[in-house]
Design a protein around this motif. Structure first.
Motif, PDB file in Angstrom:
ATOM      1  N   GLY A   1      13.921  -6.661  -1.929  1.00 29.98           N
ATOM      2  CA  GLY A   1      14.338  -5.338  -2.366  1.00 29.98           C
ATOM      3  C   GLY A   1      13.273  -4.318  -2.053  1.00 29.98           C
ATOM      4  O   GLY A   1      12.079  -4.588  -2.171  1.00 29.98           O
ATOM      5  N   THR A   2      13.690  -3.130  -1.660  1.00 33.50           N
ATOM      6  CA  THR A   2      12.745  -2.128  -1.173  1.00 33.50           C
ATOM      7  C   THR A   2      11.936  -1.493  -2.300  1.00 33.50           C
ATOM      8  O   THR A   2      12.395  -1.366  -3.432  1.00 33.50           O
ATOM      9  CB  THR A   2      13.484  -1.022  -0.412  1.00 33.50           C
ATOM     10  N   LEU A   3      10.734  -1.108  -1.935  1.00 28.64           N
ATOM     11  CA  LEU A   3       9.851  -0.319  -2.786  1.00 28.64           C
ATOM     12  C   LEU A   3       9.531   0.936  -1.993  1.00 28.64           C
ATOM     13  O   LEU A   3       9.148   0.860  -0.822  1.00 28.64           O
ATOM     14  CB  LEU A   3       8.578  -1.117  -3.094  1.00 28.64           C
ATOM     15  N   ASP A   4       9.715   2.098  -2.599  1.00 29.38           N
ATOM     16  CA  ASP A   4       9.522   3.373  -1.894  1.00 29.38           C
ATOM     17  C   ASP A   4       8.181   3.420  -1.166  1.00 29.38           C
ATOM     18  O   ASP A   4       7.175   2.910  -1.679  1.00 29.38           O
ATOM     19  CB  ASP A   4       9.571   4.547  -2.879  1.00 29.38           C
ATOM     20  N   PRO A   5       8.138   4.062   0.019  1.00 27.08           N
ATOM     21  CA  PRO A   5       6.855   4.237   0.715  1.00 27.08           C
ATOM     22  C   PRO A   5       5.792   4.903  -0.157  1.00 27.08           C
ATOM     23  O   PRO A   5       4.599   4.605  -0.033  1.00 27.08           O
ATOM     24  CB  PRO A   5       7.221   5.132   1.912  1.00 27.08           C
ATOM     25  N   LEU A   6       6.228   5.798  -1.065  1.00 25.69           N
ATOM     26  CA  LEU A   6       5.271   6.501  -1.925  1.00 25.69           C
ATOM     27  C   LEU A   6       4.916   5.718  -3.183  1.00 25.69           C
ATOM     28  O   LEU A   6       4.211   6.218  -4.049  1.00 25.69           O
ATOM     29  CB  LEU A   6       5.821   7.875  -2.300  1.00 25.69           C
ATOM     30  N   ALA A   7       5.418   4.489  -3.279  1.00 25.29           N
ATOM     31  CA  ALA A   7       5.073   3.624  -4.402  1.00 25.29           C
ATOM     32  C   ALA A   7       4.186   2.486  -3.911  1.00 25.29           C
ATOM     33  O   ALA A   7       4.245   2.083  -2.755  1.00 25.29           O
ATOM     34  CB  ALA A   7       6.330   3.055  -5.053  1.00 25.29           C
ATOM     35  N   THR A   8       3.363   1.970  -4.812  1.00 23.56           N
ATOM     36  CA  THR A   8       2.537   0.805  -4.522  1.00 23.56           C
ATOM     37  C   THR A   8       2.934  -0.313  -5.476  1.00 23.56           C
ATOM     38  O   THR A   8       3.718  -0.118  -6.393  1.00 23.56           O
ATOM     39  CB  THR A   8       1.037   1.115  -4.704  1.00 23.56           C
ATOM     40  N   GLY A   9       2.374  -1.493  -5.235  1.00 23.48           N
ATOM     41  CA  GLY A   9       2.543  -2.553  -6.207  1.00 23.48           C
ATOM     42  C   GLY A   9       3.297  -3.763  -5.714  1.00 23.48           C
ATOM     43  O   GLY A   9       3.405  -4.013  -4.510  1.00 23.48           O
TER      44      GLY A   9
ATOM     45  N   PRO B   1       0.815  -1.217   0.000  1.00 23.74           N
ATOM     46  CA  PRO B   1       0.000   0.000   0.000  1.00 23.74           C
ATOM     47  C   PRO B   1       0.848   1.266   0.000  1.00 23.74           C
ATOM     48  O   PRO B   1       2.040   1.240   0.325  1.00 23.74           O
ATOM     49  CB  PRO B   1      -0.794  -0.119   1.306  1.00 23.74           C
ATOM     50  N   LEU B   2       0.222   2.353  -0.335  1.00 23.88           N
ATOM     51  CA  LEU B   2       0.860   3.665  -0.334  1.00 23.88           C
ATOM     52  C   LEU B   2       1.228   4.063   1.090  1.00 23.88           C
ATOM     53  O   LEU B   2       0.463   3.844   2.036  1.00 23.88           O
ATOM     54  CB  LEU B   2      -0.103   4.692  -0.937  1.00 23.88           C
ATOM     55  N   GLY B   3       2.415   4.637   1.253  1.00 20.88           N
ATOM     56  CA  GLY B   3       2.805   5.201   2.537  1.00 20.88           C
ATOM     57  C   GLY B   3       3.479   4.253   3.494  1.00 20.88           C
ATOM     58  O   GLY B   3       3.944   4.667   4.556  1.00 20.88           O
TER      59      GLY B   3
END
Length: 330
Positions: free
Chosen positions: A47-55, A22-24
């Motif tokens: 691997g990380t996914l930015d807090p501001l990214a979803t998916g 989810p976002l955030g």
């Protein structure tokens, strides 16, 4: 007075949860939430996914953590929106606007977008953004950025395997570029959006970012944390993909009983196999993943192995398979 916290009884859980992050939420926060919901003993993300990214965020549990690096190295596909006419301190909507520029949509012709698309397809070099987790002298770049310090960063080589750019408009009739990109690991989509905006002469920053595929694992197969939490606890583990779901691109080799035992003890096996750099190795009966290896000159070389206990636990959690005595057999 606060009530005492209930201690979660952990259990061995093996497999891959395809999470729609989810976002955030940070990748680690999402991992810890899923680990708690599954009561899993061991877990890691790919691997990380930015807090501001979803998916798509594949989460590995138990034996699957041994193959998490494969997804870290895999190509990723993203969908993003880059709002034209403004650059920000972070390259996305969270930052302060640094510069504004008028945008003439009439000049953003398909031919011009196609030219920029070609410019950023293939091997390119990117300067990592200051707002990233890369480290300089043991300190994350975003820590320098928050302190108002900009440090020198070397450009890095990345590969854009496929890129599609489309002119779109926001609800406020602002011009933006919809980006669909498949890229190598280490690619910063915020930086790509900024560079595309610069190439178009008007600047840009991301307002939307969603990862829709990683290593062939698509977002259509994912589940959300909310969906997982809403399930009865005993059904949550059924959402896991088997560890071998991370090995879809590997050549498959099946070994008989004697060779299975020897392979699991770390011994090389010989056979009439073609050379292959990535091999997923299975036992014949019962059918079970043993690990991964590679083949050179007809010799199967173990690289990363499951333990007999992990194999037994996986089989015991698989309907219709008899796992009793598997430790002795393997």
């Amino acid at each position: 007075m606060n009530a005492p916290r209930t201690r979660v009884q952990r259990r061995p859980v093996h497999g891959v949860l395809l999470l729609d992050k989810p976002l955030g939420l940070s990748s680690n926060d999402a991992l810890q939430k899923a680990k708690w919901l599954l009561r899993a003993e061991k877990a890691g993300h790919t691997g990380t996914l930015d807090p501001l990214a979803t998916g798509v965020l594949p989460l590995c549990f138990g034996a699957a953590t041994k193959f998490s690096q494969l997804q870290l190295d895999a190509a990723k596909t993203y969908e993003a929106i880059a709002l034209l006419g403004a650059t920000t301190t972070t390259g996305d909507a969270e930052g302060d606007v640094v510069q504004r520029c008028d945008v003439d949509p009439a000049q953003l012709t398909p031919e011009r977008l196609s030219a920029v698309q070609r410019q950023f397809t293939g091997p390119i070099r990117q300067v990592p953004p200051m707002h990233s987790a890369l480290k300089k002298d043991g300190k994350a770049l975003y820590e320098y950025a928050r302190a108002g310090v900009t440090v020198e960063r070397e450009a890095r080589d990345v590969v854009i395997h496929a890129l599609n750019l489309t002119l779109v408009f926001t609800d406020q009739a602002q011009a933006a570029i919809k980006i669909i990109v498949t890229c190598s690991k280490g690619t910063y989509i915020r930086t790509l959006g900024e560079d595309i905006g610069a190439a178009l002469g008007c600047g840009a920053h991301l307002t939307f970012l969603r990862r829709i595929d990683t290593g062939g694992l698509g977002v259509e197969r994912c589940i959300t944390l909310a969906q997982l939490e809403a399930m009865p606890e005993d059904e949550r583990v059924d959402c896991l993909q088997p560890p071998e779901s991370l090995l879809a691109q590997h050549m498959r080799v099946t070994l008989d009983g004697d060779n299975t035992a020897r392979f699991l003890s770390g011994l090389r096996r010989r056979g009439e196999w073609p050379d292959a750099s990535a091999v997923a190795v299975f036992s014949e009966a019962p059918a079970a993943l043993l690990g991964v290896g590679h083949i050179k000159d007809g010799e199967l070389v173990p690289d990363r192995l499951l333990s007999p206990l992990e194999i037994q636990q996986i089989l015991e959690g698989t309907p219709h398979l008899q796992a009793s005595g598997i430790l002795e057999k393997l």
